[in-house]
Design an enzyme around this catalytic site. Structure first.
Site, PDB file in Angstrom:
ATOM      1  N   ASP A 169      41.675  37.824  45.080  1.00 33.22           N
ATOM      2  CA  ASP A 169      41.194  39.025  45.766  1.00 33.22           C
ATOM      3  C   ASP A 169      41.226  38.808  47.280  1.00 33.22           C
ATOM      4  O   ASP A 169      41.502  37.712  47.761  1.00 33.22           O
ATOM      5  CB  ASP A 169      39.783  39.396  45.275  1.00 33.22           C
ATOM      6  CG  ASP A 169      38.750  38.330  45.604  1.00 33.22           C
ATOM      7  OD1 ASP A 169      39.083  37.136  45.474  1.00 33.22           O
ATOM      8  OD2 ASP A 169      37.614  38.658  45.990  1.00 33.22           O
TER       9      ASP A 169
ATOM     10  N   HIS B 184      46.790  35.628  38.600  1.00 37.29           N
ATOM     11  CA  HIS B 184      46.079  36.817  39.098  1.00 37.29           C
ATOM     12  C   HIS B 184      45.868  36.580  40.591  1.00 37.29           C
ATOM     13  O   HIS B 184      44.837  36.044  41.028  1.00 37.29           O
ATOM     14  CB  HIS B 184      44.750  36.974  38.359  1.00 37.29           C
ATOM     15  CG  HIS B 184      43.976  38.179  38.790  1.00 37.29           C
ATOM     16  ND1 HIS B 184      44.152  39.418  38.221  1.00 37.29           N
ATOM     17  CD2 HIS B 184      43.045  38.340  39.754  1.00 37.29           C
ATOM     18  CE1 HIS B 184      43.357  40.290  38.811  1.00 37.29           C
ATOM     19  NE2 HIS B 184      42.677  39.658  39.764  1.00 37.29           N
TER      20      HIS B 184
ATOM     21  N   GLU C  12      43.369  33.301  37.497  1.00 37.66           N
ATOM     22  CA  GLU C  12      43.249  33.578  38.925  1.00 37.66           C
ATOM     23  C   GLU C  12      43.419  32.246  39.664  1.00 37.66           C
ATOM     24  O   GLU C  12      43.487  31.173  39.044  1.00 37.66           O
ATOM     25  CB  GLU C  12      41.875  34.210  39.252  1.00 37.66           C
ATOM     26  CG  GLU C  12      41.798  34.708  40.681  1.00 37.66           C
ATOM     27  CD  GLU C  12      40.662  35.713  40.945  1.00 37.66           C
ATOM     28  OE1 GLU C  12      39.982  36.124  39.993  1.00 37.66           O
ATOM     29  OE2 GLU C  12      40.494  36.077  42.133  1.00 37.66           O
TER      30      GLU C  12
HETATM   31  O1  9MR Z   1      34.472  31.148  40.239  1.00 38.69           O
HETATM   32  C1  9MR Z   1      33.522  32.154  39.922  1.00 38.69           C
HETATM   33  C2  9MR Z   1      32.968  31.881  38.541  1.00 38.69           C
HETATM   34  O2  9MR Z   1      32.246  30.672  38.531  1.00 38.69           O
HETATM   35  C3  9MR Z   1      32.090  33.032  38.101  1.00 38.69           C
HETATM   36  O3  9MR Z   1      31.713  32.813  36.760  1.00 38.69           O
HETATM   37  C4  9MR Z   1      32.857  34.344  38.229  1.00 38.69           C
HETATM   38  C5  9MR Z   1      32.050  35.553  37.825  1.00 38.69           C
HETATM   39  O4  9MR Z   1      30.985  35.755  38.682  1.00 38.69           O
HETATM   40  O5  9MR Z   1      33.295  34.513  39.569  1.00 38.69           O
HETATM   41  C6  9MR Z   1      34.167  33.525  40.008  1.00 38.69           C
HETATM   42  O6  9MR Z   1      34.483  33.751  41.345  1.00 38.69           O
HETATM   43  C7  9MR Z   1      35.322  34.842  41.654  1.00 38.69           C
HETATM   44  C8  9MR Z   1      34.624  35.588  42.780  1.00 38.69           C
HETATM   45  O7  9MR Z   1      33.455  36.173  42.317  1.00 38.69           O
HETATM   46  C9  9MR Z   1      35.536  36.622  43.432  1.00 38.69           C
HETATM   47  N1  9MR Z   1      36.778  36.048  43.837  1.00 38.69           N
HETATM   48  C10 9MR Z   1      37.492  35.421  42.729  1.00 38.69           C
HETATM   49  C11 9MR Z   1      36.668  34.309  42.158  1.00 38.69           C
HETATM   50  C12 9MR Z   1      37.434  33.549  41.087  1.00 38.69           C
HETATM   51  O8  9MR Z   1      37.614  34.287  39.924  1.00 38.69           O
END
Ligand code: 9MR
Length: 584
Positions: free
Chosen positions: A184, A509, A560
């Protein structure tokens, strides 16, 4: 065990399934990049096979250079996969080879060579360059992935959740630069915190190695090591996230909602800084304290930066002392404030680990006993693997790194810490022999969570630290097993680093990779990895803990990429490059 036979002899020895032996198969899982000559070398044959032996042959299969026996069949604890181990550690001749198993096929080509991970390690660092937000990526550095600048972030609105007397809602601030967090286009202080700490620590642990490392980035010709140049690009952004009026730090610089799968710079949605929080303040304090220490010797090249970092760190620390439990509560403020913010949360509920880490960094940088007392006050009784909500270990690594120069009152923590680090490392080492893939990663099904690959890399860092403090080669050997895991010796058979390995992540992703019209993804990015949680609801072919990985763009829960996952990869791969002569 080593012997030379010709392909004629291999083929003559075959009974059933001779034809398959000539075909590449992904049933043989191994580090697809390769092995150091003196290091352990393991390939894993999945599924049942009648063969008793395996062969290391030239890539055209004509010459067999090593013959080994396959191990007994093992049942993986993390999926229904069965495995047999092909150990060819004693084969040390440099070159390009495949592993051939009669009636199964042969593996992808791999190398045995000195510096075998150098290119992948540099790519991992270069991955951060590709995440740079507010500057164009020029062709001479970015090759075919060159692109124009992403978000300028010179007009960023103070969101109502972050409003203060001096900066009411709607105030415009400038917060340019930094790295995109992940797939993102937002920038999160908490996640930048662990990322920066991990990579500054890589520098502090291997300064000579990094002083000579060139990554072909725009700053490569200045007199600062490329790793530090890359970190400074994000550091300068982090500094803009502190409110100079009170020292508090905004949690993130973000869109209200995630952008579509388009190139950076295409969307013009407004950007906001949102609520200040204790996690952001302390992670910021830790990073800027460490930066002040590391960058001090580059005062000529980076005038005033080290001093500014230290001042910023102390101000953030003081804010956190006054605000010791301000959680980031997006769902709460969304009930009353507009616009609603729906991008990543990184919301933590417990800050003792952030206090411990920041106190450790501030103590080592300033030698002020107040911070040591805070470190002792906040630190937990046990040690644990780091992750974005759990950063205490970064503080411990730092205390141990500077053990020899600690003032005498602080030396009391050293032996117990070393002991705890060693115990945790021993626990991980013990997991490897039980594991059907003989890697440290996979000791428990719980390890396969969102971003599991960062867990594997962080286990590797832990083992490297155990090695640095004990010089016991078993820790180094097991750190290699997790790099092997990330580069292909795992139940999915994928090398999770884009651009590296014959079967590597192709559809991460990652918005630029999805939108740039280039078949190959942006290189040097580590996919999140197996995660049976499947929070993205995409269509997965496999769903057991260690196989729940989908190389599809849709799968943000397994595919991702993220800066806090790339950072431990960078540490691990470069540390092994730096230590390769010490491998047994
Ligand atoms: O890495 C993060 C993971 O530990 C959490 O479970 C998840 C859901 O809250 O979010 C991941 O972080 C994401 C972040 O919120 C937004 N940018 C992408 C990150 C990787 O997926």
């Amino acid at each position: 065990m080593r012997r030379c036979i010709t392909s004629v002899m291999v083929i003559a020895a075959l009974t059933a399934g001779e034809v398959q032996a000539q075909q590449v198969t992904d049933r043989i899982k191994l580090n697809q990049v390769g092995f150091y000559p003196a290091a352990s070398k393991v390939a894993i044959v999945t599924g049942s096979t009648p063969a008793g032996s395996f062969y290391i042959t030239t890539t055209n299969l004509t010459d067999t250079l090593f013959t080994g026996k396959l191990g007994q069949e093992m049942q993986s604890k993390n999926s229904s996969t069965t495995t047999r181990i092909a150990d060819f550690s004693s084969f040390q001749k440099q070159g390009s080879y495949v592993v051939l198993v009669p009636s199964v096929g042969h593996s992808y080509v791999f190398q045995i060579a000195n510096n075998v991970h150098r290119s992948a390690a540099i790519a991992g660092l270069k991955g951060f360059y590709y995440q740079r937000v507010s500057m164009p990526l020029e062709e001479q550095y970015a090759a075919k992935w060159h692109r124009s600048a992403g978000h300028p972030d010179d007009v960023v609105y103070v969101h109502p959740s972050a409003a203060s007397k001096e900066r009411p809602a709607g105030t415009i601030i400038s917060s340019p630069g930094g790295w995109y967090d992940a797939g993102d286009y937002n920038k999160y202080i908490v996640n930048s915190g662990i990322t920066m700490g991990t990579m500054f620590s890589a520098y502090e642990d291997f300064p000579k190695y990094f002083d000579n490392l060139v990554a072909n980035i725009p700053e490569s010709k200045n007199a600062v090591p490329d790793l530090l140049d890359e970190l400074v690009y994000n550091l300068r952004w982090m500094l803009t996230m502190q409110d100079p009026n009170d020292g508090g730090v905004y949690h993130k610089c973000t869109n209200a909602a995630f952008d579509g799968m388009v190139m950076p710079g295409v969307t013009k949605a407004p950007r906001y800084v949102v609520q200040k929080g204790t996690g952001a303040a302390l992670d910021f304090a830790a990073v800027t304290a460490q930066a002040a220490r590391v960058l001090r010797k580059y005062n000529k090249q980076l005038p005033g930066l080290a001093d500014s970092c230290l001042q910023a760190s102390i101000k953030a620390w003081q804010w956190a002392l006054k605000n010791p439990n301000v959680q980031y509560e997006q769902n709460e403020f969304n009930k009353t404030m507009k616009p609603e913010i729906t991008t990543g949360g990184y919301g933590d509920r417990r800050f003792t680990d952030e206090f411990t880490w920041a106190a450790a960094e501030l103590f080592i940088t300033t030698k002020n006993k107040t911070y040591f007392d805070a470190y002792v006050k906040h630190k937990a009784d046990s040690v644990s693997l780091p992750g974005w909500p759990n950063v205490e270990m970064l503080g411990h690594y730092t205390m141990l790194r500077f053990a020899a120069s600690l003032p005498s009152y602080a030396k009391v923590v050293v032996q117990p810490l070393k002991q705890q680090l060693k115990q945790l490392a021993d626990k991980y080492v013990a997991n490897a022999s039980e594991n059907a893939f003989q890697t440290v990663m996979g000791g428990s099904r719980r390890e396969f969570n969102w971003g599991s690959n960062s867990g594997a890399a962080n286990q590797g860092i832990l083992l490297i630290n155990a090695y640095l403090h004990t010089k016991d080669p078993k820790y180094l050997k097991h750190a290699v097993s997790n790099l092997d895991y990330l580069l292909g010796r795992n139940a999915t058979g994928f090398s999770f680093l884009t651009g590296y390995g014959s079967k590597s992540t192709m559809n991460p992703h990652h918005r630029p990779s999805a939108a740039d019209g280039i078949i190959e993804p942006v290189p040097g990015l580590l996919a999140g990895g197996p995660n049976p949680g499947k929070q993205d609801d995409c269509k997965y072919e496999f769903s057991e803990p260690e196989t729940a990985y989908a190389d599809i763009e849709c799968s943000y829960a397994t595919n991702e990429i993220a800066i806090n996952w790339n950072a431990p990869f960078v540490y691990l791969a470069h540390a092994l490059e730096a230590l390769q002569k010490e491998l047994r």
